[in-house]
Design a protein around this motif. Structure first.
Motif, short mmCIF file in Angstrom:
data_model
loop_
_atom_site.label_atom_id
_atom_site.label_comp_id
_atom_site.label_asym_id
_atom_site.label_seq_id
_atom_site.Cartn_x
_atom_site.Cartn_y
_atom_site.Cartn_z
N UNK A 1 46.48 32.79 -2.10
CA UNK A 1 45.14 32.38 -1.85
C UNK A 1 44.61 31.18 -2.32
N UNK A 2 43.34 31.06 -1.84
CA UNK A 2 42.35 30.03 -2.05
C UNK A 2 42.44 29.65 -3.77
N UNK A 3 42.37 30.84 -4.46
CA UNK A 3 42.08 30.81 -6.00
C UNK A 3 43.53 30.08 -6.56
N UNK A 4 44.36 30.38 -5.95
CA UNK A 4 45.70 29.93 -6.64
C UNK A 4 45.85 28.49 -6.35
N UNK A 5 45.61 28.16 -5.12
CA UNK A 5 45.67 26.78 -4.58
C UNK A 5 44.58 25.98 -5.49
N UNK A 6 43.40 26.37 -5.83
CA UNK A 6 42.62 25.39 -6.63
C UNK A 6 43.11 25.40 -7.88
N UNK A 7 43.44 26.45 -8.40
CA UNK A 7 44.13 26.57 -9.94
C UNK A 7 45.26 25.41 -9.94
N UNK B 1 37.06 21.50 -12.60
CA UNK B 1 36.86 23.05 -13.04
C UNK B 1 36.13 23.92 -12.03
N UNK B 2 36.34 25.09 -12.15
CA UNK B 2 35.82 26.26 -11.24
C UNK B 2 35.10 26.92 -11.60
N UNK B 3 33.69 27.11 -11.38
CA UNK B 3 32.55 27.83 -12.13
C UNK B 3 31.92 28.92 -10.98
N UNK B 4 32.38 30.25 -11.43
CA UNK B 4 31.96 31.45 -10.48
C UNK B 4 30.64 31.92 -11.05
N UNK B 5 29.79 32.10 -10.11
CA UNK B 5 28.39 32.67 -10.45
C UNK B 5 27.66 33.18 -9.17
N UNK B 6 27.24 34.68 -9.16
CA UNK B 6 26.98 35.52 -7.98
C UNK B 6 27.93 35.07 -6.98
N UNK B 7 27.48 34.95 -5.77
CA UNK B 7 28.33 34.91 -4.55
C UNK B 7 28.85 33.65 -4.53
#
Length: 279
Positions: free
Chosen positions: A104-110, A126-132
């Motif tokens: 999935x996209x998460x694995x690709x970005x990781x 880095x990947x920052x997740x907040x809300x949507x």
């Protein structure tokens, strides 16, 4: 060109950037009318330094190239976006192509984040997740030297990776840059097809967080495991090259002694076969 046209790589000290990035930019510079002599004068490097895409060059080379390109451009043009339209994905050292096998996209970005050193020693990603939302944030110290032009090109090619390789282009919400625009806002809007904001606190691709779990069309668990193993080895090789052999031995000695509670400097030096003064 002969061997005399290659800079002594042994004298290239300091942080490095993957040569394929420079090679792509050099090709674009030549297409815009710069001569090989002008490129060599701008970068301080010789023609053969750019031939090996897997070599590592001083990390100010991209900034110097973009400053040279801009000196020949129409002030209203956005050359970074023009290059990004046709730049090969190989400029990221194989990472872009490896991402296509992620689940999935998460694995690709990781994969890209974990191996960012492959692209440039001092690249921060880095990947920052907040809300949507999920923000893929990037920074490189050289951004200030070329006023963010190399950053624009990299971000623009990354959006093509999302749409053309991972086929999750609809995940992009907006683009943020910490620098002012180079040309017309319409040019940026036309390329990214989402709102583009400037003079922000960060450089970032803002994605819909829900798309992080979106499957990649060519996902292949076995191939992705191979890709991860390959880049683990590449990353390890780069990290080892950043330290002199003696320093690497000393670091290992400190770790090994520390495992048994021994933190004496003289003991670590002896284990590394160094004098205490050298250690």
């Amino acid at each position: 060109m002969d061997a005399s046209n290659r800079t002594d790589r042994a004298k290239m000290t300091g942080p490095k950037t993957l040569a394929s990035l420079a090679l792509t930019t050099v090709a674009f510079a030549l297409s815009r009318g710069l001569t090989p002599v002008q490129i060599e004068e701008a970068t301080g490097l010789q023609g053969l330094d750019f031939v090996d895409p897997e070599a590592r060059l001083p990390d100010d080379v991209l900034a110097k190239l973009w400053l040279a390109i801009e000196a020949f451009e129409d002030p209203k043009a956005v050359p970074s976006l023009e290059m990004a339209k046709a730049a090969p994905f190989s400029m990221f050292g194989g990472l872009a192509h490896g991402m296509q096998f992620a689940v999935n996209l998460r694995e690709a970005l990781t994969l890209m984040i974990r191996n960012r050193i492959v692209v440039a020693d001092r690249l921060e990603l880095s990947l920052h997740e907040h809300g949507d939302e999920a923000a893929l944030v990037n920074f490189h110290p050289m951004d200030q030297l070329d006023h963010g032009r190399a950053n624009e090109a990299g971000v623009a090619v990354a959006t093509r990776v999302l749409s053309e390789i991972l086929q999750v282009g609809k995940s992009l919400i907006r683009v943020e840059f910490s620098h002012p625009p180079r040309g017309s806002l319409e040019a940026y809007q036309s390329f990214f097809r989402v709102p583009v904001l400037f003079d922000r606190e960060r450089n970032a691709l803002i994605l819909q967080r829900a798309f992080l779990e979106a499957p990649v069309s060519q996902a292949n668990v076995q191939l992705f495991a191979y890709v991860e193993q390959h880049f683990d080895q590449v990353r390890s090789r780069i990290e080892r090259a950043q330290y002199p052999l003696e320093l690497e031995k000393l670091r290992n000695a400190i770790i090994e002694n520390g495992a048994s509670g021994n933190y004496e400097p003289a003991s670590a030096a002896a284990r590394a076969n160094l004098s205490l003064r050298s250690a």
